[in-house]
Design a protein around this motif. Structure first.
Motif, PDB file in Angstrom:
ATOM      1  N   PRO A  63       0.816  -1.227   0.000  1.00  0.00           N
ATOM      2  CA  PRO A  63       0.000   0.000   0.000  1.00  0.00           C
ATOM      3  C   PRO A  63       0.847   1.273   0.000  1.00  0.00           C
ATOM      4  CG  PRO A  63      -0.884  -1.571   1.585  1.00  0.00           C
ATOM      5  CD  PRO A  63       0.430  -2.116   1.109  1.00  0.00           C
ATOM      6  N   ASP A  67       1.092   3.998  -3.086  1.00  0.00           N
ATOM      7  CA  ASP A  67       0.848   5.415  -2.826  1.00  0.00           C
ATOM      8  C   ASP A  67       2.022   6.274  -3.279  1.00  0.00           C
ATOM      9  OD1 ASP A  67      -0.851   7.489  -1.713  1.00  0.00           O
ATOM     10  OD2 ASP A  67       0.678   7.665  -0.147  1.00  0.00           O
ATOM     11  N   LYS A  68       3.234   5.843  -2.971  1.00  0.00           N
ATOM     12  CA  LYS A  68       4.422   6.616  -3.356  1.00  0.00           C
ATOM     13  C   LYS A  68       4.583   6.691  -4.878  1.00  0.00           C
ATOM     14  CE  LYS A  68       7.211   5.941   0.805  1.00  0.00           C
ATOM     15  NZ  LYS A  68       7.778   7.240   1.114  1.00  0.00           N
ATOM     16  N   GLY A  70       1.955   6.504  -6.938  1.00  0.00           N
ATOM     17  CA  GLY A  70       0.748   7.097  -7.514  1.00  0.00           C
ATOM     18  C   GLY A  70      -0.065   6.126  -8.338  1.00  0.00           C
ATOM     19  N   SER A  72      -2.482   2.156  -8.067  1.00  0.00           N
ATOM     20  CA  SER A  72      -3.261   1.313  -7.163  1.00  0.00           C
ATOM     21  C   SER A  72      -2.464   0.054  -6.824  1.00  0.00           C
ATOM     22  CB  SER A  72      -4.585   0.918  -7.819  1.00  0.00           C
ATOM     23  OG  SER A  72      -4.334   0.079  -8.937  1.00  0.00           O
ATOM     24  N   ARG A 108      -5.306   5.313 -12.555  1.00  0.00           N
ATOM     25  CA  ARG A 108      -5.687   5.761 -11.217  1.00  0.00           C
ATOM     26  C   ARG A 108      -6.283   7.174 -11.267  1.00  0.00           C
ATOM     27  NH1 ARG A 108      -1.899   6.325  -5.803  1.00  0.00           N
ATOM     28  NH2 ARG A 108      -3.582   6.831  -4.387  1.00  0.00           N
TER      29      ARG A 108
END
Length: 125
Positions: A63, A67-68, A70, A72, A108
């Motif tokens: 996760p 996130d880092k 950018g 999913s 995303r």
């Protein structure tokens, strides 16, 4: 009769998830024990050196990697990235900008735009 207040505890995996770190990279004493809510709060309020280093350098759980980058978590899986990555590996991927990363970022972003549009329709704006 007085009731004693029992501190809520959690498994190390749950605590690691809440802390945003990869469990297998944590110290053995963290992995082998249970973590109380008070201990978790203390770790979040004043992280020890090992926790600060893990958050800074990794390896990071999926996760956090997603996130880092950018993208999913599903995007990571589609790209074949199933293992935790270090901060250096994440930076290298960002600099390299492979085709899968560009596609997944676009996917995303489109999903986020659609979610925002649907939320706007639902709220009547």
């Amino acid at each position: 009769m007085t009731s004693q207040k029992h501190s809520q505890t959690m498994k190390p995996a749950t605590a690691a998830k809440k802390l945003g770190v990869y469990l297998e990279a944590t110290p053995a004493e963290f992995q082998d024990g249970v973590v109380s809510r008070d201990e978790l709060n203390a770790l979040q309020a004043d992280p020890p050196v090992w926790l600060r280093e893990l958050r800074r350098d990794g390896p990071h759980p999926r996760p956090v990697v997603a996130d880092k980058l950018g993208v999913s978590i599903s995007g990571l899986a589609r790209a074949g990235i199933t293992e935790p990555l270090t901060t250096d590996q994440i930076v290298a991927l960002k600099e390299e900008q492979p085709g899968w990363l560009r596609r997944e970022r676009s996917t995303r972003a489109e999903a986020q735009r659609e979610a925002a549009r649907l939320k706007g329709e639902k709220s009547g704006t």
